[in-house]
Write an enzyme that holds these catalytic residues in place. Structure first.
Site, PDB file in Angstrom:
ATOM      1  N   LYS A  16       0.997  -1.345   0.080  1.00  0.00           N
ATOM      2  CA  LYS A  16      -0.180   0.211   0.174  1.00  0.00           C
ATOM      3  C   LYS A  16       0.792   1.669  -0.091  1.00  0.00           C
ATOM      4  O   LYS A  16       0.807   2.384  -0.448  1.00  0.00           O
ATOM      5  CB  LYS A  16      -0.789   0.005   1.404  1.00  0.00           C
ATOM      6  CG  LYS A  16      -2.281  -0.030   1.046  1.00  0.00           C
ATOM      7  CD  LYS A  16      -2.875  -0.662   2.710  1.00  0.00           C
ATOM      8  CE  LYS A  16      -2.545  -0.865   3.720  1.00  0.00           C
ATOM      9  NZ  LYS A  16      -2.891  -0.166   5.311  1.00  0.00           N
ATOM     10  N   ARG A  91      -9.914   3.173   9.261  1.00  0.00           N
ATOM     11  CA  ARG A  91      -9.639   1.397   9.031  1.00  0.00           C
ATOM     12  C   ARG A  91     -10.327   0.998   9.494  1.00  0.00           C
ATOM     13  O   ARG A  91     -10.008  -0.395   9.602  1.00  0.00           O
ATOM     14  CB  ARG A  91      -8.286   1.620  10.540  1.00  0.00           C
ATOM     15  CG  ARG A  91      -7.206   0.174   9.790  1.00  0.00           C
ATOM     16  CD  ARG A  91      -6.541   0.903  11.081  1.00  0.00           C
ATOM     17  NE  ARG A  91      -5.302   1.438  10.778  1.00  0.00           N
ATOM     18  CZ  ARG A  91      -3.539   1.237  10.125  1.00  0.00           C
ATOM     19  NH1 ARG A  91      -3.967  -0.176  10.326  1.00  0.00           N
ATOM     20  NH2 ARG A  91      -2.921   1.780  10.380  1.00  0.00           N
ATOM     21  N   ARG A 130      11.289  -9.981   5.784  1.00  0.00           N
ATOM     22  CA  ARG A 130      11.738  -9.033   5.748  1.00  0.00           C
ATOM     23  C   ARG A 130      13.297  -8.951   6.973  1.00  0.00           C
ATOM     24  O   ARG A 130      12.579  -9.670   8.369  1.00  0.00           O
ATOM     25  CB  ARG A 130      10.575  -7.934   6.117  1.00  0.00           C
ATOM     26  CG  ARG A 130      10.461  -7.552   5.292  1.00  0.00           C
ATOM     27  CD  ARG A 130       9.457  -6.398   5.108  1.00  0.00           C
ATOM     28  NE  ARG A 130       8.693  -5.718   6.362  1.00  0.00           N
ATOM     29  CZ  ARG A 130       7.676  -4.964   6.520  1.00  0.00           C
ATOM     30  NH1 ARG A 130       7.520  -4.020   5.112  1.00  0.00           N
ATOM     31  NH2 ARG A 130       6.764  -4.648   6.971  1.00  0.00           N
ATOM     32  N   ARG A 163      12.350  -7.378  12.673  1.00  0.00           N
ATOM     33  CA  ARG A 163      11.400  -6.518  13.833  1.00  0.00           C
ATOM     34  C   ARG A 163      10.551  -7.611  13.943  1.00  0.00           C
ATOM     35  O   ARG A 163      10.121  -8.567  13.452  1.00  0.00           O
ATOM     36  CB  ARG A 163      11.358  -5.449  12.779  1.00  0.00           C
ATOM     37  CG  ARG A 163      11.861  -4.138  13.065  1.00  0.00           C
ATOM     38  CD  ARG A 163      11.420  -2.983  11.998  1.00  0.00           C
ATOM     39  NE  ARG A 163      10.447  -3.632  10.377  1.00  0.00           N
ATOM     40  CZ  ARG A 163      10.739  -2.892   9.887  1.00  0.00           C
ATOM     41  NH1 ARG A 163      11.850  -1.587  10.391  1.00  0.00           N
ATOM     42  NH2 ARG A 163      10.609  -2.421   9.317  1.00  0.00           N
ATOM     43  N   ARG A 174      -1.568  -9.394  12.731  1.00  0.00           N
ATOM     44  CA  ARG A 174      -1.992  -8.420  12.706  1.00  0.00           C
ATOM     45  C   ARG A 174      -3.166  -8.780  10.914  1.00  0.00           C
ATOM     46  O   ARG A 174      -3.565  -7.789  10.908  1.00  0.00           O
ATOM     47  CB  ARG A 174      -0.907  -7.927  11.498  1.00  0.00           C
ATOM     48  CG  ARG A 174       0.049  -7.079  13.043  1.00  0.00           C
ATOM     49  CD  ARG A 174       1.577  -7.300  12.666  1.00  0.00           C
ATOM     50  NE  ARG A 174       1.480  -6.014  10.991  1.00  0.00           N
ATOM     51  CZ  ARG A 174       2.522  -5.419  10.145  1.00  0.00           C
ATOM     52  NH1 ARG A 174       3.864  -5.968  10.103  1.00  0.00           N
ATOM     53  NH2 ARG A 174       2.205  -4.523   9.506  1.00  0.00           N
TER      54      ARG A 174
END
Ligand SMILES: [Zn+2]
Length: 224
Positions: A16, A91, A130, A163, A174
């Protein structure tokens, strides 16, 4: 069409931010990501920043009113007179109503809600792969952009870490939150004929072209 008032929706890992920034730059519109707005406000220690900081320090969610006030200030600003690209707001379904009323008060309306969709497995693969270098924050991905030596930054040799936000369990959580909150939001925009879907599994350049073509069609329809 005189204005392009856009919101971008999509799960974490769908790209996004990349699409939003690129679109904003090309259309000469401001790009407002809620996270950036809040971080900047905290750094400046503005009234919003000081209030938001208290919630963040306690690990609490920032209340809707606070975010809404920040969004209203941006959308009402001169910079956004020709439109804007919003990322991270709304959201939830109640936030969508807030945005409608902010725009309604200004005699404006939303042009489109752009949904960049990605299957959960793909989002998990992208996010949990990541890695970030501890020293300078250089970014890597174990599949798409691996370092030459595993676990070491190519540029400064520091250790690459994952992370907390990108750990598989956190990513799954999430995504759950995203589906729970955003499903009604998608339905809301779909019912109003504002929803445009894009396949976030395609290469970013293709997704961008698809968005451009869709917006060009919207402009044409508006002129007819
Ligand atoms: Zn580095």
């Amino acid at each position: 069409m005189s204005e392009l008032n856009l919101v971008i929706l999509g799960p974490p890992g769908a790209g996004k931010g990349t699409q939003g920034e690129r679109l904003a730059e090309e259309s000469d519109l401001p790009y407002y990501a809620t996270g950036d707005i809040l971080r900047a406000a905290v750094k400046e220690q503005s009234e919003l920043g000081r209030e938001a900081e208290q919630y963040m320090d306690n690990g609490d969610l920032i209340p809707d009113e606070l975010i809404s006030a920040a969004i209203k200030e941006r959308v009402d600003g001169r910079e956004a007179a020709d439109g804007f690209v919003l990322d991270g707001f709304p959201r939830t379904r109640p936030q969508a109503d807030v945005l409608d009323s902010i725009l309604g008060d200004l005699g404006r309306h939303l042009t489109a809600a752009l949904l960049i969709d990605t299957p959960d497995e793909e989002a998990i693969r992208r996010l949990s792969g990541r890695r970030i270098c501890q020293e300078n924050g250089h970014l890597y991905h174990v599949d798409f952009n691996p370092p030459k030596e595993e676990g070491r930054c190519d540029r400064d040799g520091s250790e690459l870490i994952q992370r907390d936000d990108d750990k598989p369990e956190t990513v799954k959580r999430r995504l759950e939150v995203y589906h729970e909150q955003t499903h009604p939001l998608i339905g809301h925009y779909d019912d109003r004929g504002l929803l445009k879907r894009f396949d976030g599994g395609r290469p970013p350049g293709e997704v961008h072209e698809h968005i451009r073509a869709t917006l060009a069609t919207l402009r044409l329809e508006d002129e007819l």
